[in-house]
Design a protein around this motif. Structure first.
Motif, mmCIF file in Angstrom:
data_model
loop_
_atom_site.group_PDB
_atom_site.id
_atom_site.type_symbol
_atom_site.label_atom_id
_atom_site.label_comp_id
_atom_site.label_asym_id
_atom_site.label_seq_id
_atom_site.Cartn_x
_atom_site.Cartn_y
_atom_site.Cartn_z
ATOM 1 N N ALA A 1 4.558 11.216 -4.675
ATOM 2 C CA ALA A 1 5.451 12.261 -4.159
ATOM 3 C C ALA A 1 4.749 13.583 -3.833
ATOM 4 C CB ALA A 1 6.612 12.505 -5.133
ATOM 5 N N LYS A 2 3.457 13.511 -3.605
ATOM 6 C CA LYS A 2 2.696 14.726 -3.272
ATOM 7 C C LYS A 2 3.269 15.425 -2.036
ATOM 8 C CE LYS A 2 -1.905 16.111 -1.626
ATOM 9 N NZ LYS A 2 -3.315 15.662 -1.441
ATOM 10 N N GLU A 3 3.557 14.643 -0.997
ATOM 11 C CA GLU A 3 4.052 15.225 0.252
ATOM 12 C C GLU A 3 5.419 15.877 0.060
ATOM 13 O OE1 GLU A 3 2.881 12.135 -0.079
ATOM 14 O OE2 GLU A 3 0.940 12.361 0.924
ATOM 15 N N ILE A 4 6.254 15.263 -0.777
ATOM 16 C CA ILE A 4 7.585 15.827 -1.051
ATOM 17 C C ILE A 4 7.458 17.192 -1.710
ATOM 18 C CG2 ILE A 4 9.678 15.545 -2.462
ATOM 19 C CD1 ILE A 4 9.422 12.512 -1.979
ATOM 20 N N LEU A 5 6.569 17.305 -2.691
ATOM 21 C CA LEU A 5 6.376 18.584 -3.382
ATOM 22 C C LEU A 5 5.747 19.621 -2.458
ATOM 23 C CD1 LEU A 5 5.215 17.570 -6.981
ATOM 24 C CD2 LEU A 5 7.519 18.040 -6.137
ATOM 25 N N GLN A 6 4.865 19.182 -1.580
ATOM 26 C CA GLN A 6 4.263 20.120 -0.615
ATOM 27 C C GLN A 6 5.320 20.692 0.320
ATOM 28 O OE1 GLN A 6 1.138 17.491 0.896
ATOM 29 N NE2 GLN A 6 -0.424 18.902 0.140
ATOM 30 N N ARG A 7 6.219 19.825 0.791
ATOM 31 C CA ARG A 7 7.300 20.292 1.684
ATOM 32 C C ARG A 7 8.244 21.227 0.943
ATOM 33 N NH1 ARG A 7 7.286 14.857 3.490
ATOM 34 N NH2 ARG A 7 9.154 14.382 2.264
ATOM 35 N N GLN A 8 8.546 20.891 -0.309
ATOM 36 C CA GLN A 8 9.453 21.734 -1.089
ATOM 37 C C GLN A 8 8.874 23.133 -1.270
ATOM 38 O OE1 GLN A 8 10.105 21.253 -5.494
ATOM 39 N NE2 GLN A 8 12.138 20.635 -4.839
ATOM 40 N N LYS A 9 7.604 23.184 -1.568
ATOM 41 C CA LYS A 9 6.962 24.480 -1.787
ATOM 42 C C LYS A 9 6.920 25.293 -0.495
ATOM 43 C CE LYS A 9 3.364 26.503 -4.567
ATOM 44 N NZ LYS A 9 2.313 26.253 -5.541
ATOM 45 N N LYS A 10 6.669 24.619 0.623
ATOM 46 C CA LYS A 10 6.585 25.291 1.920
ATOM 47 C C LYS A 10 7.937 25.836 2.361
ATOM 48 C CE LYS A 10 4.800 24.623 6.611
ATOM 49 N NZ LYS A 10 4.190 23.649 7.562
ATOM 50 N N LYS A 11 8.988 25.041 2.207
ATOM 51 C CA LYS A 11 10.335 25.445 2.638
ATOM 52 C C LYS A 11 10.955 26.469 1.705
ATOM 53 C CE LYS A 11 11.536 21.165 5.106
ATOM 54 N NZ LYS A 11 12.459 19.996 5.135
ATOM 55 N N GLY A 12 10.620 26.387 0.442
ATOM 56 C CA GLY A 12 11.163 27.338 -0.528
ATOM 57 C C GLY A 12 12.613 27.114 -0.888
ATOM 58 N N LYS A 13 13.156 25.959 -0.523
ATOM 59 C CA LYS A 13 14.556 25.660 -0.855
ATOM 60 C C LYS A 13 14.625 24.821 -2.128
ATOM 61 C CE LYS A 13 16.356 25.747 3.890
ATOM 62 N NZ LYS A 13 17.023 24.964 4.956
ATOM 63 N N TYR A 14 14.673 25.511 -3.233
ATOM 64 C CA TYR A 14 14.756 24.774 -4.501
ATOM 65 C C TYR A 14 15.295 25.691 -5.597
ATOM 66 C CZ TYR A 14 10.131 27.030 -4.922
ATOM 67 O OH TYR A 14 9.100 27.924 -4.946
ATOM 68 N N LYS A 15 15.654 25.072 -6.712
ATOM 69 C CA LYS A 15 16.125 25.847 -7.856
ATOM 70 C C LYS A 15 15.005 26.751 -8.359
ATOM 71 C CE LYS A 15 18.933 21.947 -9.458
ATOM 72 N NZ LYS A 15 19.056 20.917 -10.498
ATOM 73 N N LYS A 16 15.393 27.846 -8.974
ATOM 74 C CA LYS A 16 14.398 28.768 -9.513
ATOM 75 C C LYS A 16 14.536 28.841 -11.025
ATOM 76 C CE LYS A 16 12.808 33.563 -9.479
ATOM 77 N NZ LYS A 16 13.110 34.949 -9.084
ATOM 78 N N PHE A 17 13.457 28.502 -11.725
ATOM 79 C CA PHE A 17 13.417 28.596 -13.184
ATOM 80 C C PHE A 17 13.336 30.069 -13.588
ATOM 81 C CE2 PHE A 17 10.834 28.969 -17.056
ATOM 82 C CZ PHE A 17 11.565 28.184 -17.929
ATOM 83 N N ILE A 18 14.128 30.472 -14.561
ATOM 84 C CA ILE A 18 14.078 31.856 -15.032
ATOM 85 C C ILE A 18 14.009 31.914 -16.557
ATOM 86 C CG2 ILE A 18 15.364 32.756 -13.049
ATOM 87 C CD1 ILE A 18 17.800 33.068 -15.000
ATOM 88 N N SER A 19 13.453 32.993 -17.045
ATOM 89 C CA SER A 19 13.436 33.296 -18.479
ATOM 90 C C SER A 19 13.997 34.697 -18.645
ATOM 91 C CB SER A 19 12.014 33.195 -19.030
ATOM 92 O OG SER A 19 11.079 33.803 -18.166
ATOM 93 N N PHE A 20 14.821 34.888 -19.650
ATOM 94 C CA PHE A 20 15.528 36.165 -19.750
ATOM 95 C C PHE A 20 15.817 36.553 -21.194
ATOM 96 C CE2 PHE A 20 18.694 32.809 -19.428
ATOM 97 C CZ PHE A 20 19.609 33.134 -20.425
ATOM 98 N N VAL A 21 16.071 37.843 -21.394
ATOM 99 C CA VAL A 21 16.511 38.357 -22.687
ATOM 100 C C VAL A 21 17.897 38.975 -22.517
ATOM 101 C CG1 VAL A 21 14.176 38.794 -23.524
ATOM 102 C CG2 VAL A 21 15.413 40.610 -22.354
ATOM 103 N N VAL A 22 18.647 38.962 -23.592
ATOM 104 C CA VAL A 22 19.978 39.579 -23.615
ATOM 105 C C VAL A 22 19.877 40.821 -24.495
ATOM 106 C CG1 VAL A 22 22.430 39.243 -24.095
ATOM 107 C CG2 VAL A 22 21.009 37.279 -23.442
ATOM 108 N N GLU A 23 19.982 41.972 -23.885
ATOM 109 C CA GLU A 23 19.807 43.223 -24.637
ATOM 110 C C GLU A 23 21.013 43.539 -25.529
ATOM 111 O OE1 GLU A 23 17.044 44.573 -24.794
ATOM 112 O OE2 GLU A 23 15.947 44.171 -22.946
#
Length: 368
Positions: free
Chosen positions: A273-295
């Motif tokens: 799936a190398k090509e699939i991941l390359q296309r995903q990274k190029k297009k930028g259409k994907y979920k975004k992982f986040i890390s956060f704190v609750v003040e």
């Protein structure tokens, strides 16, 4: 699942004698905690704790095609590390989703040790065997998960304490390297400078017949100085470091790019799936992982909680969350579902209340 149907590690009776509260974890009866998860957590941050993590899957690949197989099935590049080193990587499926995340130990150019998640042992075996047969590879594949135990000794004083049980200079083992030698009188023990806590420490691999002896020897080094720790503190410790947990933060519907693990993808080599991941990274259409704190005091994110925007639109979800014993505030991991959508601010939805969160870089705390 009933207690009688759960698998047990060799140290099960030892945990019972120490008063552990046992729970079902990945089909195993595992200690949740012995005294309190907070005490156990802070023991690992300030002194030393010991974990029985023998439920983890342990595979050996041995043969001239072992490297070729692993290079194709995983995203990281095992050719970049030397014999005596370990590497964090992941198996991915034909669509680029994460089958499992794992650590690979390079024992030789032909012999590899794979440590996989307990819940994924059978799935991984099927995947590996499928590709061995498909490519007619010359590989001996052994699952010795049931024959070996794994202990993790973690904390800033851990190496000082357990140095008394071995002649191997533990302080000289670099991070993600390992040595094979004598430990507590047992020969051919693999000792690796790895762990899932963010605190200094080692993990040791031993045949089941020696597990109780070594567990007892470690606990007797310094009476009441080394704290037995359970799954609850292991979870809070890994979360303070932002380490992902398979089944919560990672799954087959999430790619390593979406999971914020692009650093373990080496596009200069060939893999599934190398090509699939390359296309995903190029297009930028994907979920975004986040890390956060609750003040806000007393507000703790939990798995499954919703993430919303300022207009109360549902834009993501929390995959892991706890109250951080070190930071004294809520911390969490999660996903925003539309990477390209511009979002000014993100809120945590707790019982229909909109709680502001602050996105931060990992780790939440510095390694000690």
């Amino acid at each position: 699942m009933m207690e009688n149907n759960l698998k047990r590690t060799i140290l099960y009776e030892n945990h019972i004698r120490l008063g552990a509260k046992m729970i079902d974890y990945s089909g195993f009866s595992m200690p949740l905690q012995y005294t309190s998860s907070l005490i156990e957590h802070m023991s690992v941050r300030n002194e030393t704790g010991i974990f029985d993590v023998s439920h983890m899957g342990k595979f050996i690949l041995n043969g001239q095609d072992s490297m070729n197989l692993i290079q194709y099935l995983t995203t990281n590049d095992l050719s970049k590390i030397k014999i005596g080193q370990a590497q964090y990587t992941c198996f991915i499926n034909n669509h680029g989703g994460i089958i499992d995340d794992l650590v690979i130990y390079k024992i030789s150019e032909k012999k590899l040790l794979l440590i996989v998640n307990a819940a994924n042992i059978e799935k991984n075996k099927k995947w590996i065997n499928h590709h061995i047969k498909k490519n007619a590879y010359h590989i001996e594949f052994i699952d010795f998960s049931k024959e070996y135990s794994l202990l993790a000794i973690q904390g800033p004083l851990s190496l000082f304490y357990i140095q008394k049980l071995t002649n191997i200079p533990l302080q000289k083992i670099p991070f993600y390297h390992f040595e094979i030698g004598e430990f507590a009188g047992i020969k051919n023990v693999l000792i690796s400078c790895t762990g899932y806590t963010g605190s200094k420490g080692v993990e040791i691999y031993i045949p089941n017949e020696y597990a109780e002896k070594i567990w007892s020897d470690i606990l007797e080094i310094e009476k009441n100085k080394i704290t037995p720790c359970g799954i609850a503190s292991r979870n809070s410790l890994r979360l303070e470091m932002g380490y992902r947990l398979y089944g919560q933060d990672l799954c087959e519907e999430i790619t390593p790019i979406e999971a914020g693990l692009s650093w373990i993808i080496k596009f200069e080599k060939k893999f599934i799936a190398k090509e699939i991941l390359q296309r995903q990274k190029k297009k930028g259409k994907y979920k975004k992982f986040i890390s956060f704190v609750v003040e806000e005091k007393g507000k703790i994110p939990r798995q499954g909680y919703s993430l919303i925007d300022k207009n109360d639109n549902l834009i993501g979800n929390v995959t892991s969350g706890i109250f951080s014993p070190v930071l004294k505030k809520g911390i969490g991991l999660g996903y925003l579902w539309n990477q390209k959508q511009k979002i000014d601010s993100v809120f945590l939805s707790i019982r229909k209340k909109k709680i502001p969160i602050k996105m931060v870089k990992l780790p939440f705390i510095k390694k000690n």
